[in-house]
Scaffold this motif. Structure first.
Motif, PDB file in Angstrom:
ATOM      1  N   HIS A  30      66.097  21.577 -10.901  1.00  0.00           N
ATOM      2  CA  HIS A  30      66.587  20.279 -11.210  1.00  0.00           C
ATOM      3  C   HIS A  30      67.821  19.832 -10.526  1.00  0.00           C
ATOM      4  O   HIS A  30      67.985  18.503 -10.087  1.00  0.00           O
ATOM      5  CB  HIS A  30      67.007  20.519 -12.707  1.00  0.00           C
ATOM      6  N   HIS A  50      64.347  27.250 -12.462  1.00  0.00           N
ATOM      7  CA  HIS A  50      64.186  25.662 -13.103  1.00  0.00           C
ATOM      8  C   HIS A  50      65.594  24.972 -13.105  1.00  0.00           C
ATOM      9  O   HIS A  50      65.546  23.665 -12.409  1.00  0.00           O
ATOM     10  CB  HIS A  50      63.930  25.854 -14.417  1.00  0.00           C
ATOM     11  N   GLU A  61      66.370  18.202  -7.047  1.00  0.00           N
ATOM     12  CA  GLU A  61      65.934  16.942  -7.389  1.00  0.00           C
ATOM     13  C   GLU A  61      67.154  16.145  -7.743  1.00  0.00           C
ATOM     14  O   GLU A  61      67.141  14.857  -7.076  1.00  0.00           O
ATOM     15  CB  GLU A  61      64.948  17.046  -8.707  1.00  0.00           C
TER      16      GLU A  61
END
Length: 97
Positions: A8, A4, A11
């Motif tokens: 992130h 995760h 992104e």
């Protein structure tokens, strides 16, 4: 958790890339800073993706994230923030009943 975090980070790096392109077009001088931030995000990703257990000490040392990068980012934030007018409005998040 690590996947995760890396997702992130990817992104964020993509969004910064878009912002860097807009900065290049507007010639506002922020593009070099954003490119440095993107580069440090790749370094951070390497540090996050290198588990302390099971990795050689050489690899851990190679991927260690330098606190100097954080200090430089904080300097840039302070310098850019000092150019802004004082805040007069604040948005307070409120949850719906």
């Amino acid at each position: 958790m690590i996947f995760h975090t890396l997702g992130h980070q990817d992104e964020l790096n993509a969004v910064i890339g878009i912002a860097a392109e807009f900065c290049a077009v507007s010639k506002n001088g922020l593009q070099p800073m954003l490119h440095q931030i993107q580069s440090r995000l790749f370094d951070l990703g390497a540090a996050v993706a290198t588990p302390p257990q099971g990795s050689s000490e050489d690899k851990i040392n190679y991927t260690r994230f330098s606190p100097i990068a954080t200090l430089k980012l904080e300097e840039w934030i302070d310098a850019l923030d000092s150019q802004l007018p004082p805040l007069t409005n604040f948005v307070l998040p409120v949850s719906a009943p």
